[in-house]
Scaffold this motif. Structure first.
Motif, PDB file in Angstrom:
ATOM      1  N   ALA A 217      15.577  -3.396  -3.625  1.00 19.96           N
ATOM      2  CA  ALA A 217      14.578  -3.160  -3.061  1.00 19.96           C
ATOM      3  C   ALA A 217      14.798  -4.162  -1.117  1.00 19.96           C
ATOM      4  O   ALA A 217      13.744  -4.073  -0.226  1.00 19.96           O
ATOM      5  CB  ALA A 217      13.577  -4.050  -2.849  1.00 19.96           C
ATOM      6  N   GLU A 218      15.564  -4.600  -1.262  1.00 16.40           N
ATOM      7  CA  GLU A 218      16.477  -5.813   0.419  1.00 16.40           C
ATOM      8  C   GLU A 218      14.618  -6.265   0.110  1.00 16.40           C
ATOM      9  O   GLU A 218      15.006  -7.508   0.326  1.00 16.40           O
ATOM     10  CB  GLU A 218      16.534  -4.400   1.557  1.00 16.40           C
ATOM     11  N   THR A 219      13.831  -5.826   1.409  1.00 15.45           N
ATOM     12  CA  THR A 219      12.290  -6.638   1.754  1.00 15.45           C
ATOM     13  C   THR A 219      11.831  -5.841   0.571  1.00 15.45           C
ATOM     14  O   THR A 219      10.986  -5.000   0.674  1.00 15.45           O
ATOM     15  CB  THR A 219      12.347  -7.072   3.363  1.00 15.45           C
ATOM     16  N   PRO A 220      10.134  -7.378   1.230  1.00 14.89           N
ATOM     17  CA  PRO A 220       8.704  -6.623   0.484  1.00 14.89           C
ATOM     18  C   PRO A 220       7.579  -6.039   1.239  1.00 14.89           C
ATOM     19  O   PRO A 220       7.415  -4.831   0.857  1.00 14.89           O
ATOM     20  CB  PRO A 220       8.443  -7.938   0.376  1.00 14.89           C
ATOM     21  N   GLU A 221       8.566  -5.670   2.434  1.00 16.47           N
ATOM     22  CA  GLU A 221       7.784  -4.841   3.522  1.00 16.47           C
ATOM     23  C   GLU A 221       8.467  -3.791   3.415  1.00 16.47           C
ATOM     24  O   GLU A 221       7.730  -2.411   3.432  1.00 16.47           O
ATOM     25  CB  GLU A 221       8.042  -5.888   4.947  1.00 16.47           C
ATOM     26  N   ARG A 222       9.606  -3.458   3.396  1.00 18.29           N
ATOM     27  CA  ARG A 222      10.314  -2.243   3.581  1.00 18.29           C
ATOM     28  C   ARG A 222      10.309  -1.796   1.655  1.00 18.29           C
ATOM     29  O   ARG A 222       9.903  -0.593   2.272  1.00 18.29           O
ATOM     30  CB  ARG A 222      11.549  -2.988   3.499  1.00 18.29           C
ATOM     31  N   PHE A 223       9.931  -1.605   0.892  1.00 20.85           N
ATOM     32  CA  PHE A 223       9.745  -1.603  -0.535  1.00 20.85           C
ATOM     33  C   PHE A 223       8.722  -0.908  -0.679  1.00 20.85           C
ATOM     34  O   PHE A 223       7.753   0.194  -1.077  1.00 20.85           O
ATOM     35  CB  PHE A 223      10.082  -2.918  -2.023  1.00 20.85           C
ATOM     36  N   ALA A 224       7.615  -2.201   0.127  1.00 22.13           N
ATOM     37  CA  ALA A 224       5.810  -1.615  -0.210  1.00 22.13           C
ATOM     38  C   ALA A 224       6.070   0.095   0.615  1.00 22.13           C
ATOM     39  O   ALA A 224       4.676   0.467   0.218  1.00 22.13           O
ATOM     40  CB  ALA A 224       5.351  -2.926   0.103  1.00 22.13           C
ATOM     41  N   ALA A 225       6.200  -0.125   1.317  1.00 26.23           N
ATOM     42  CA  ALA A 225       6.503   1.609   1.780  1.00 26.23           C
ATOM     43  C   ALA A 225       6.872   2.536   1.924  1.00 26.23           C
ATOM     44  O   ALA A 225       6.222   3.636   2.565  1.00 26.23           O
ATOM     45  CB  ALA A 225       6.766   0.542   3.867  1.00 26.23           C
ATOM     46  N   ARG A 226       7.786   1.860   1.073  1.00 26.21           N
ATOM     47  CA  ARG A 226       8.505   3.508   0.612  1.00 26.21           C
ATOM     48  C   ARG A 226       7.990   3.402  -0.674  1.00 26.21           C
ATOM     49  O   ARG A 226       8.255   4.830  -1.510  1.00 26.21           O
ATOM     50  CB  ARG A 226       9.985   3.485   0.060  1.00 26.21           C
ATOM     51  N   CYS A 227       7.154   2.604  -1.587  1.00 29.55           N
ATOM     52  CA  CYS A 227       7.387   2.572  -3.018  1.00 29.55           C
ATOM     53  C   CYS A 227       6.234   3.876  -3.191  1.00 29.55           C
ATOM     54  O   CYS A 227       4.924   2.989  -2.673  1.00 29.55           O
ATOM     55  CB  CYS A 227       7.226   1.644  -3.686  1.00 29.55           C
ATOM     56  N   THR A 228       6.166   4.752  -4.163  1.00 32.32           N
ATOM     57  CA  THR A 228       5.057   5.453  -4.253  1.00 32.32           C
ATOM     58  C   THR A 228       4.268   5.567  -5.584  1.00 32.32           C
ATOM     59  O   THR A 228       3.521   6.134  -6.505  1.00 32.32           O
ATOM     60  CB  THR A 228       5.323   6.760  -4.189  1.00 32.32           C
ATOM     61  N   ALA A 229       4.896   4.015  -6.780  1.00 36.00           N
ATOM     62  CA  ALA A 229       4.730   4.006  -8.179  1.00 36.00           C
ATOM     63  C   ALA A 229       5.088   4.708  -8.964  1.00 36.00           C
ATOM     64  O   ALA A 229       3.436   5.316  -9.488  1.00 36.00           O
ATOM     65  CB  ALA A 229       3.325   3.533  -7.924  1.00 36.00           C
ATOM     66  N   CYS A 230       6.210   5.442  -8.959  1.00 35.86           N
ATOM     67  CA  CYS A 230       6.036   7.047  -9.683  1.00 35.86           C
ATOM     68  C   CYS A 230       6.137   5.835 -11.066  1.00 35.86           C
ATOM     69  O   CYS A 230       6.395   6.890 -12.040  1.00 35.86           O
ATOM     70  CB  CYS A 230       7.003   7.252  -8.957  1.00 35.86           C
ATOM     71  N   GLN A 231       6.662   4.677 -11.192  1.00 33.00           N
ATOM     72  CA  GLN A 231       7.029   3.765 -12.346  1.00 33.00           C
ATOM     73  C   GLN A 231       8.181   4.779 -13.596  1.00 33.00           C
ATOM     74  O   GLN A 231       8.892   4.508 -14.428  1.00 33.00           O
ATOM     75  CB  GLN A 231       5.608   4.415 -13.517  1.00 33.00           C
ATOM     76  N   LEU A 232       9.385   5.042 -12.786  1.00 35.58           N
ATOM     77  CA  LEU A 232      10.470   5.712 -12.650  1.00 35.58           C
ATOM     78  C   LEU A 232      11.028   4.552 -13.209  1.00 35.58           C
ATOM     79  O   LEU A 232      12.345   4.365 -14.963  1.00 35.58           O
ATOM     80  CB  LEU A 232      11.234   6.796 -12.356  1.00 35.58           C
ATOM     81  N   CYS A 233      11.350   3.506 -12.330  1.00 37.12           N
ATOM     82  CA  CYS A 233      12.893   2.286 -12.742  1.00 37.12           C
ATOM     83  C   CYS A 233      11.242   1.434 -13.722  1.00 37.12           C
ATOM     84  O   CYS A 233      11.754   1.188 -14.215  1.00 37.12           O
ATOM     85  CB  CYS A 233      12.390   1.229 -11.446  1.00 37.12           C
TER      86      CYS A 233
END
Length: 370
Positions: A217-233
């Motif tokens: 994820a690297e940083t919370p800001e970067r991750f939140a801006a890209r995650c679409t909550a698809c739940q694959l992870c």
């Protein structure tokens, strides 16, 4: 029965959306270009909120991973649109479909209605996109799915696929529609970028509430801006510690109360489809700090009750936790990757091994080089 058949024919035709026949530019085309502009504009601005809500795969993933409003409401809307008017989501709402349709509408090879058309409506009945208006003699290639059902259904071979013959009239309604579509798309892009800037502050606050993030994820800001909550992870985490955000409408996070991040696993970063989690090779993941462990001697049973225990040192995969000569644990934070294994096995009533979030995920070997 006749009235019902006529209504169904009208409902599935492009005239239903335009409100009139002829070559006028259809309302659905304007809507889809505006939605696409807003979606791509917010994406470029760092806030994929419309893709989070309009991506059917992500909606289904949120619903399958946890029964939340963030997954239920979009799926109900999409299903309702599909029942009401077949492929209306793909042809009117989907931003990717709008972008492809804008290009297809001006493609070299297109479907057209020739002078052989007798306006029987057979093509309209089999068209899943509702893009044919035989009364006006038009076929909207921007919404056409290229299924070619209309070609097979037409007994008079009036539907042709190939290079269209240039119109004799000086005014080209298709060109006008293309310019309108492009203008709306650009306007939506600008509006989406402005909207994204306004929403980035909320995203940052949201991300900081869930600071324990999966590797990559690297940083919370970067991750939140890209995650679409698809739940694959979430579905691929063998430890089950990746959990959806409350309501299912935000980025996922790690819940170390459920267990520890397995040292020999990097599935989450490999299955992420949006790049929110960078794909980390296993050897890199094993050197990436996702949190930082701490040792509280006031809770440790070795320090407080003089009870022998070596569980934290035994499970630490990086050697960050070792035992002193007295049998008491010692923590070297320089070797800690924050996997949570020590916390998971700690037998103290209040865990003596603690975890704190990091502002940025870093690699231990790079830290040592500095």
């Amino acid at each position: 029965m006749l009235c019902g058949a006529r209504w169904e024919s009208y409902r599935t035709s492009s005239a239903f959306w335009s409100g009139a026949g002829g070559g006028r530019y259809r309302i659905s085309g304007k809507i889809r270009c505006l939605i696409a502009g807003l979606a791509f504009g917010t994406l470029l601005g760092g806030w994929p909120v419309l893709f989070l809500l309009l991506d059917p795969y992500s909606d289904f993933g949120r619903l399958a991973g946890s029964f939340t409003l963030g997954g239920v409401i979009p799926l109900v809307v999409i299903a309702g649109l599909a029942i009401w008017k077949k492929r209306v989501f793909c042809t009117t709402v989907c931003p990717v479909g709008a972008l492809l349709g804008l290009l297809a509408g001006r493609g070299v090879f297109r479907l057209t209605l020739s002078e052989r058309c007798v306006k029987c409506g057979a093509c309209v009945k089999v068209c899943p996109a509702g893009c044919i208006d035989p009364v006006a003699g038009t076929l909207d290639n921007g919404r056409c799915l290229r299924c070619l059902n209309c070609v097979a259904a037409c007994r008079f071979h009036a539907v042709k696929f190939g290079r269209p013959i240039p119109a004799a009239a000086p005014a080209d309604p298709g060109r006008r529609a293309f310019l309108i579509s492009g203008g709306l798309l650009l306007g939506g892009l600008a509006a989406g970028a402005v909207l994204a800037r306004a929403g980035l502050t909320k995203i940052t606050d949201w991300a900081r509430r869930f600071r324990f993030l999966p590797p990559g994820a690297e940083t919370p800001e970067r991750f939140a801006a890209r995650c679409t909550a698809c739940q694959l992870c979430t579905a691929n985490c063998p430890a089950g510690i990746i959990v959806p955000a409350p309501g299912g409408t935000g980025p996922v996070s790690l819940d170390f109360s459920r267990g520890a991040c397995q040292y020999d696993c990097n599935r989450c970063s490999q299955v992420c489809p949006t790049g929110a989690l960078r794909p980390l090779p296993l050897e890199v993941k094993q050197r990436t700090r996702i949190a930082l462990a701490g040792l509280d001697p006031r809770r440790c049973i070795v320090f407080q009750d003089d009870i022998p225990c070596d569980k934290c040192a035994a499970v630490c995969p990086t050697g960050a936790v070792t035992l002193r000569k007295t049998g008491a644990p010692r923590l070297d934070v320089r070797l800690c990757i924050g996997c949570g294994a020590c916390r998971q096995v700690c037998p103290a009533p209040e865990k003596a091994m603690t975890l704190t979030p990091v502002d940025r995920q870093t690699r231990l070997d790079l830290e040592a080089a500095e």
